[in-house]
Scaffold this active site. Sequence first.
Site: not given
Length: 164
Positions: A53, A56, A58-60
């Site tokens: 997502s 989050t 890490t994802c961003s």
Amino acid sequence: MAVLLEGNEVQTSGELPKVGEMAKDFQLTATDMSTKTLADFKGYQLIVITFLSVDTSTCSSELREFNKRATALENTKVLCVSRDLPFTQQRFCGAEGIDNVVMLSDFKNGSFAKNYGLEMVDGPLQGLPSRNIIIINKEGKIQYTQQVPEVSHEPDYEEALNAL
């Protein structure tokens, strides 16, 4: 196949496609609510990243990094696939100034994650895609895959980009 989520094993729906196989077609929703398929990107080399997502850290971070690196890639599109709603993806990209990647949502039925063998089928994030990089060459063949062993970690960017 299994990945780790904060050290706990989580099963995925299968194995990533094998290098040399033809990429499977898909139907994903763009931020303008249009449907995108593999054919929409014909003639481009594709870096497909999947993640939990945009909400989050890490994802961003991963999205920011690929957005930055995508500017130097010729005849290549970076497709960012999650189950976030297209509205959420668009809001995130607008707020972060992310405009060099193509955001695509698998929210309607999760078929991309299932068909590519990367859907988490148990654990607290069941139904979401694990963190992966899949490179598809201009002819539509799988050129490279990377399933990040611990989904809360970022991928090996250098390894993936060196595979181009």
